[in-house]
Motif scaffolding. Structure first.
Motif, PDB file in Angstrom:
ATOM      1  N   ASN A  52       0.929  -1.078  -0.056  1.00  0.00           N
ATOM      2  CA  ASN A  52       0.060   0.025  -0.094  1.00  0.00           C
ATOM      3  C   ASN A  52       0.759   1.231  -0.043  1.00  0.00           C
ATOM      4  O   ASN A  52       0.611   2.137  -0.467  1.00  0.00           O
ATOM      5  N   TYR A  53       1.934   1.297   0.795  1.00  0.00           N
ATOM      6  CA  TYR A  53       2.897   2.221   0.760  1.00  0.00           C
ATOM      7  C   TYR A  53       3.665   2.602  -0.504  1.00  0.00           C
ATOM      8  O   TYR A  53       3.612   3.745  -0.992  1.00  0.00           O
ATOM      9  N   ALA A  54       3.890   1.553  -1.043  1.00  0.00           N
ATOM     10  CA  ALA A  54       4.639   1.508  -2.552  1.00  0.00           C
ATOM     11  C   ALA A  54       3.597   1.965  -3.593  1.00  0.00           C
ATOM     12  O   ALA A  54       4.108   2.901  -4.408  1.00  0.00           O
ATOM     13  N   ASP A  55       2.538   1.676  -3.534  1.00  0.00           N
ATOM     14  CA  ASP A  55       1.551   2.040  -4.417  1.00  0.00           C
ATOM     15  C   ASP A  55       1.094   3.431  -4.296  1.00  0.00           C
ATOM     16  O   ASP A  55       1.031   4.111  -5.210  1.00  0.00           O
ATOM     17  N   PHE A  56       1.031   3.860  -2.819  1.00  0.00           N
ATOM     18  CA  PHE A  56       0.958   5.407  -2.620  1.00  0.00           C
ATOM     19  C   PHE A  56       2.073   6.281  -3.164  1.00  0.00           C
ATOM     20  O   PHE A  56       1.695   7.427  -3.615  1.00  0.00           O
TER      21      PHE A  56
END
Length: 275
Positions: free
Chosen positions: A179-183
């Motif tokens: 989720n962090y990498a996508d954000f």
């Protein structure tokens, strides 16, 4: 942080990854591990000063503890990301009225605890030291604090803990990293480098820290409280935890979001403590 800022930072890290992938991963993990909020405000401090203060040490990290004494079971309160012990103010008032012995902590890099970075494995080690010192019977954890508490119980012998309350808990660190990498808009090269970084410094990939590995041996009683519309940690993660935590009951809420601050939630907790 504005919406464009993470994208710009992500693009910079992506560009760096083509020349120095290890350094790019280091920067990405540091950003992921450095809280921007969670220090205690003056208004919060007035309430926390009603407790007895102490510290528990894990390596070179000083973990701040707050104790409100009572004659019943010891209840440890463990907050999540970018928060501190004050987040429990309303629940503490209810627990005090029931005469529980209440212990709250500030996580590494939060509140008045030391350190500059934070991650679940480190938090779990700090929690284990607190449990060994105070021997709580119950742990109530919010978000990553709940997950770190379960990791602590799997990795260490903590026989005093008989019950767990999990509020909005993530089931898998790999999901949080994704989720962090996508954000941030991080590319595949950086994502692979992040996995390599975790493997080097934590001896495990993020996917190792999952419900399947950390709940199957836990024999404590538990309740899992999670909001159906939680936008931070998906309700699917609560279902995943329930599949592996055999002695836990799942309680679904609607409209409370990730914070789960409500009288209804507190009543579920108080009833569970009396069982």
């Amino acid at each position: 942080m504005s919406k464009i800022t993470p994208q710009l930072i992500g693009k910079t890290i992506n560009a760096l990854s083509y020349f120095q992938p290890k350094l790019a991963a280091k920067y990405a993990v540091k950003l992921f591990s450095t809280p921007q909020k969670g220090k205690i405000t003056e208004d919060q401090r007035a309430f926390l000063n009603t407790a007895v203060h102490d510290t528990v040490n894990y390596k070179d990290i000083q973990i701040k503890t707050y104790l409100w004494g009572g004659s019943k079971d010891t209840v440890l309160l463990v907050h999540g990301w970018e928060s501190n012990a004050f987040r429990w103010q309303d629940l503490i008032a209810l627990l005090k009225a029931e005469d529980y012995n209440i212990l709250a902590i500030d996580a590494p890099a939060h509140g008045d605890s030391s350190n500059k970075i934070f991650n679940a494995p480190m938090y779990s080690e700090c929690i284990s030291e607190v449990v060994k010192t105070y021997k709580p019977n119950v742990i109530i954890g919010h978000s990553i604090g709940a997950t770190a508490s379960i990791i602590a119980q799997e990795n260490h012998n903590l026989p005093s803990v008989e019950k767990n309350v999990l509020l909005g808990a993530p089931s898998n660190l790999a999901i949080s990293v994704k989720n962090y990498a996508d954000f941030m808009g991080l590319n595949k090269k950086v994502r692979k480098a992040i996995d390599a970084y975790y493997l080097k410094y934590f001896k495990h990939l993020p996917s190792y820290y999952c419900a399947e590995n950390f709940y199957k041996n836990n024999e404590t009683q538990g309740i899992i409280i999670h909001d159906k519309k939680d936008k931070i940690i998906s309700y699917r993660e609560a279902l995943d935890i329930k599949r592996h935590y055999k002695n836990a009951e799942l309680i679904k809420t609607q409209g409370l979001g990730h914070r789960l601050k409500s009288d209804a939630v507190y009543q579920h907790i108080l009833e569970f403590l009396k069982v």
